[in-house]
Design a protein around this motif. Structure first.
Motif, PDB file in Angstrom:
ATOM      1  N   LYS A 416       0.832  -1.205   0.000  1.00  0.00           N
ATOM      2  CA  LYS A 416       0.000   0.000   0.000  1.00  0.00           C
ATOM      3  C   LYS A 416       0.865   1.253   0.000  1.00  0.00           C
ATOM      4  O   LYS A 416       0.521   2.255  -0.627  1.00  0.00           O
ATOM      5  N   SER A 419       1.986   1.742  -3.445  1.00  0.00           N
ATOM      6  CA  SER A 419       0.888   2.212  -4.296  1.00  0.00           C
ATOM      7  C   SER A 419       0.504   3.639  -3.951  1.00  0.00           C
ATOM      8  O   SER A 419      -0.016   4.377  -4.783  1.00  0.00           O
ATOM      9  N   ARG A 420       0.766   4.043  -2.679  1.00  0.00           N
ATOM     10  CA  ARG A 420       0.469   5.423  -2.263  1.00  0.00           C
ATOM     11  C   ARG A 420       1.251   6.413  -3.113  1.00  0.00           C
ATOM     12  O   ARG A 420       0.733   7.467  -3.518  1.00  0.00           O
ATOM     13  N   LEU A 423      -0.414   6.644  -6.321  1.00  0.00           N
ATOM     14  CA  LEU A 423      -1.681   7.356  -6.165  1.00  0.00           C
ATOM     15  C   LEU A 423      -1.456   8.861  -6.089  1.00  0.00           C
ATOM     16  O   LEU A 423      -2.235   9.643  -6.660  1.00  0.00           O
ATOM     17  N   GLU A 424      -0.413   9.277  -5.388  1.00  0.00           N
ATOM     18  CA  GLU A 424      -0.127  10.706  -5.288  1.00  0.00           C
ATOM     19  C   GLU A 424       0.126  11.299  -6.674  1.00  0.00           C
ATOM     20  O   GLU A 424      -0.356  12.397  -6.986  1.00  0.00           O
ATOM     21  N   ASN A 469     -10.597   5.746  -5.657  1.00  0.00           N
ATOM     22  CA  ASN A 469     -11.305   5.743  -4.387  1.00  0.00           C
ATOM     23  C   ASN A 469     -11.382   7.176  -3.866  1.00  0.00           C
ATOM     24  O   ASN A 469     -10.366   7.830  -3.663  1.00  0.00           O
ATOM     25  N   GLN A 471     -12.332   8.698  -0.977  1.00  0.00           N
ATOM     26  CA  GLN A 471     -11.751   9.071   0.304  1.00  0.00           C
ATOM     27  C   GLN A 471     -10.227   9.106   0.229  1.00  0.00           C
ATOM     28  O   GLN A 471      -9.583  10.002   0.759  1.00  0.00           O
ATOM     29  N   GLU A 472      -9.649   8.108  -0.440  1.00  0.00           N
ATOM     30  CA  GLU A 472      -8.190   8.067  -0.569  1.00  0.00           C
ATOM     31  C   GLU A 472      -7.697   9.250  -1.397  1.00  0.00           C
ATOM     32  O   GLU A 472      -6.706   9.891  -1.049  1.00  0.00           O
ATOM     33  N   ALA A 473      -8.400   9.529  -2.483  1.00  0.00           N
ATOM     34  CA  ALA A 473      -7.985  10.613  -3.371  1.00  0.00           C
ATOM     35  C   ALA A 473      -8.037  11.963  -2.655  1.00  0.00           C
ATOM     36  O   ALA A 473      -7.131  12.795  -2.785  1.00  0.00           O
ATOM     37  N   SER A 475      -7.892  12.466   0.601  1.00  0.00           N
ATOM     38  CA  SER A 475      -6.842  12.465   1.622  1.00  0.00           C
ATOM     39  C   SER A 475      -5.489  12.795   1.010  1.00  0.00           C
ATOM     40  O   SER A 475      -4.706  13.566   1.576  1.00  0.00           O
ATOM     41  N   VAL A 476      -5.208  12.215  -0.146  1.00  0.00           N
ATOM     42  CA  VAL A 476      -3.946  12.488  -0.832  1.00  0.00           C
ATOM     43  C   VAL A 476      -3.889  13.946  -1.269  1.00  0.00           C
ATOM     44  O   VAL A 476      -2.854  14.616  -1.126  1.00  0.00           O
TER      45      VAL A 476
END
Length: 823
Positions: A416, A419-420, A423-424, A469, A471-473, A475-476
């Motif tokens: 994760k 992958s973070r 994602l960033e 996602n 929430q993840e997006a 948060s990033v």
């Protein structure tokens, strides 16, 4: 063959050799006849020799064999076309010690010419002894002299003070007594090989004092050979204990000199050895942590912590590795539990307790704030490299699976973390390229059961079209300080979409969107950006609600109330989102500069009558209405929640019960009123309480049985409340009355004892356990209490807890059966 050459000979004019100040004596070497020509008389005069001195007429015999070798090596390099630096040679003749600087240049394939210059001449033995004595007695550096077997011959006072030894303790001992047992055999072997082959060694090293403490030293060892070919070792050292910045980051022989712990390579080697001899029934783990010392305490703190770790007794292996990380390999006894979690935690706790004993409070306080990464042999690693690597990953990526600061390596969490990073990059590109879609969720009025607002939610997509996602997006985006840019894009999409929503729901339909104040930018700047964007949509302002999270609103409200006031004055509405998850204090609502309060889903989910959430929502709603603020309940998903929220007079409801967020093209006209179905009949009776309650005759606790008998004989009351002042303290029902009233009373079998029982007060026979219900109770609340088996009678009270009326079994069932039978 040597000869004396006049100093003005033309050959020296052609040599073009730079000269230094002082006496310089020319010399040449001609390879054709292998002759050296030098001004020997000038050398003689420089050494202050008398005419009768036994001075040779050749240059080479003045040099000892080692010095001759040095001279010929220099000449050889010159003939090979090199330009070596000048050399220094020693002439030790006629009880005179002198040093000379020899420089030269190749003039042709057979001719070399240059100068020889005296740089030190000690004319007599007494002067030489005086020089040596002054150097030897220096208070700034220690001096140690040994024989060829490294047996100590002598040392100076500075060396004694530094090592705490007396010279009498050292004479005849080998220098191995100074080994701190830190650097390893390989280090010392290479050091002595360099000394024997090159004649000297210099570097920083850990030396053990007499008291067993290892201190860092700058050490130089020089090999000395006497005329009789006897070998001696001359050591010069300086104590670096008070100059820790000099050794910061320095490693020698696999040891970090500041912490005195093995560096990464040696640390892993030691772990590999430990793996081979690990006792049966034991496991091994590696724990790593990186204390964040203040800059002014960083060096001293690391030294103290390293020393504390090194003092731990037992089988642990410790190291100081990359980026200022302390790492410890610790064996632990396995338990029957396959995860060994208890044994692992106990062992870690025990080791850190030992660290605490050796470190001062200030240093240990810093250690307690660190994240500890743990890797366990056999569970996530099987080699020293993976054990260390995984413990570092667990520490850096904070693989926290509990509330503990100890983080065990977790492969999925590591994936994760990787992958973070991806994602960033994706989120940043999506915001930069405006790959953002707006989704809309209806907010329904509990009076008209129509959608009067739509909240705008965002969806980000990757370059490949994949929806991220949310929430993840978000948060990033917050972490990247890009959330304000995202908010403004979503706001523009929302306002543009209102035109299409107006065609479906009418011109008064409203739109809501969120502005994140915690965006790493000044709040005034954020509000100015919003105001600038809204200038293009003046006509839409009365239909726009700006949502701010509770914590963000109250953090900014005191200093930015004027900005919010101006925005509201322009027609914009302000809503506090997720209320209850931040401050959760009604005191902040007193001077609120907002129009709508949105109660977080946390307080709505599975809400039941009489629960904590029920009373929280009740108080929020009542206070909000007092302040003229509308209330929205978020996350409503079922009929039971709607019944309670409607009974509490919540104004608006939002949630999956009505609809999920949708793209604008998928929204159509929906009759939300029809979705309530069978709720409508129940909901219209929610506030109708008058037919359910009644007020039977109340009695005082001291009222006698005879009075109670008269009331029951003359009325159809089934229960009589017992009041102490305005408060109900109990009740007497017909069952209780019959129990205490004699059967023979009033018959021909009546006795004096029966008559005496009529004087019994109500306080001695009343029931004191009963259900209380507030006078604002709802129809639905009555049903819930009946379903939960709450026995009648129920005592109705007001806000002060005073008795108002009563509900008994007969009145409740009769009322409920009128329009909405209990199912």
């Amino acid at each position: 063959m040597s000869q004396i050459i006049p100093s003005n000979q033309k050959i020296y004019d052609n040599a073009h050799i730079a000269t230094n100040s002082g006496q310089e004596i020319p010399w040449t070497l001609n390879a054709a006849d292998n002759s050296i020509s030098v001004g020997l008389e000038d050398i003689k005069r420089a050494m202050s020799l008398s005419e009768t001195s036994p001075f040779e007429n050749e240059f080479l015999p003045l040099l000892d064999k080692p010095e001759q070798n040095k001279f010929f090596e220099y000449i050889s390099k010159l003939f090979q076309g090199e330009e070596p630096a000048p050399i220094k040679v020693c002439i030790n003749k006629f009880n005179i010690l002198s040093y000379w600087l020899i420089s030269a240049k190749k003039l042709s394939s057979t001719l070399i010419a240059g100068f020889i210059k005296p740089i030190f001449i000690c004319p007599n033995t007494n002067d030489l002894i005086s020089y040596f004595q002054q150097l030897f007695d220096s208070s700034h550096y220690g001096i140690l002299v040994t024989d060829s077997d490294t047996k100590i011959i002598l040392c100076n006072s500075c060396f004694e003070r530094s090592t705490l030894y007396d010279v009498s303790d050292l004479l005849g001992k080998k220098t191995s007594i100074f080994s701190a047992s830190k650097h390893g055999r390989k280090f010392y072997k290479e050091m002595w090989e360099e000394i024997r082959n090159k004649g000297s060694w210099s570097g920083k090293i850990l030396t053990k004092r007499k008291d067993g403490v290892a201190i860092p030293q700058q050490l130089t060892i020089q090999k000395i050979i006497s005329k009789d070919n006897n070998v001696f070792f001359f050591g010069i050292c300086s104590d670096l204990s008070r100059a820790l910045d000099v050794i910061d980051g320095t490693q020698r022989g696999g040891i970090d000199l500041l912490t005195q712990l093995p560096s990464e390579s040696l640390y892993k080697n030691k772990i590999d050895i430990a793996l081979k001899i690990l006792p049966k029934g034991y496991g091994l783990m590696v724990v790593s942590f990186s204390p964040s010392f203040l800059e002014e305490n960083r060096i001293e703190g690391r030294k103290i912590l390293g020393n504390s770790i090194a003092q731990i007794q037992g089988q642990i292996i410790s190291g100081f590795i990359k980026n200022e990380v302390f790492s410890i390999a610790i064996p632990y006894p396995k338990s029957s539990d396959s995860s060994h979690s208890l044994a692992i935690f106990d062992t870690i706790k025990n080791v850190f307790e030992k660290i605490k004993l050796g470190a001062n409070e200030e240093v240990y306080d810093v250690v307690t704030e660190t994240t500890i990464g743990v890797s366990v042999l056999g569970l996530d690693a099987n080699s020293s490299t993976r054990l260390v690597s995984h413990s570092l990953q667990a520490m850096y990526e904070k693989h926290i699976t509990t509330n503990h600061r100890v983080c065990f390596f977790n492969q999925s969490l590591h994936d994760k973390a990787k992958s973070r990073i991806q994602l960033e990059q994706t989120v940043a590109e999506a915001i930069r390229e405006k790959r953002i879609d707006a989704y809309f969720q209806p907010i329904v009025c509990t009076q008209s059961w129509k959608a009067i607002k739509y909240e705008t939610l965002c969806r980000l997509t990757s370059a490949e079209g994949e929806i991220l996602n949310t929430q993840e997006a978000i948060s990033v985006a917050e972490d990247l300080n890009l959330i304000s840019e995202l908010d403004l894009v979503v706001a523009e999409l929302a306002i543009d979409a209102r035109k299409q929503l107006s065609k479906i729901h009418g011109r008064d339909i409203e739109i809501c969107f969120n502005i994140s104040i915690n965006a790493g930018k000044p709040i005034k700047s954020l509000f100015k950006n919003v105001a600038r964007m809204l200038r293009k949509h003046v006509k839409d302002l009365p239909y726009i609600t700006l949502e701010l999270t509770e914590s963000a609103y109250f953090n900014s409200e005191s200093s930015n109330s004027e900005i919010l006031h101006r925005l509201r004055k322009s027609g914009l509405k302000v809503a506090i989102d997720d209320f209850g998850t931040g401050y959760s204090s009604f005191a902040y609502l007193k001077n609120g500069n907002f129009d709508i309060l949105k109660i977080d889903r946390e307080f709505i989910k599975d809400i039941t009558l009489g629960s904590h959430n029920y009373y929280i929502v009740k108080m929020i709603t009542e206070l909000s209405h007092t302040l003229g603020v509308e209330v929205v309940a978020e996350g409503v998903e079922n009929e039971e929640e709607i019944k309670i929220l409607q009974s509490l007079n919540v104004d608006l409801i939002q949630g999956y019960y009505f609809d999920r967020p949708k793209p604008i093209d998928e929204i159509d006209e929906c009759d939300f009123e029809s979705l309530t179905g069978n709720l409508k009949t129940e909901l219209k009776h929610i506030h109708s309480n008058t037919e359910l309650t009644y007020r039977p005759t109340s009695i005082d606790p001291e009222v006698h049985l005879v009075t109670i008998k008269e009331i029951f004989d003359s009325t159809d009351f089934t229960v009589l409340p017992v009041l102490n002042g305005k408060r109900c303290v109990g009740y007497v029902d017909r069952e209780t009355f019959n129990h205490h009233c004699p059967i023979s009373l009033g018959t021909d079998k009546e006795t004096t004892r029966d008559l005496h029982s009529l004087n019994k007060p109500a306080s001695l026979m009343m029931k004191t356990k009963f259900v209380e219900i507030h006078e604002t109770f709802s129809h639905y609340e009555v049903k819930e209490k009946i379903r939960n088996g709450r026995e009648f009678p129920w005592i109705v009270i007001n806000d002060n807890g005073d008795y108002v009326s009563m509900i008994d079994n007969h009145s409740a069932i009769q009322y409920l059966n009128q329009d909405c039978p209990i199912r």
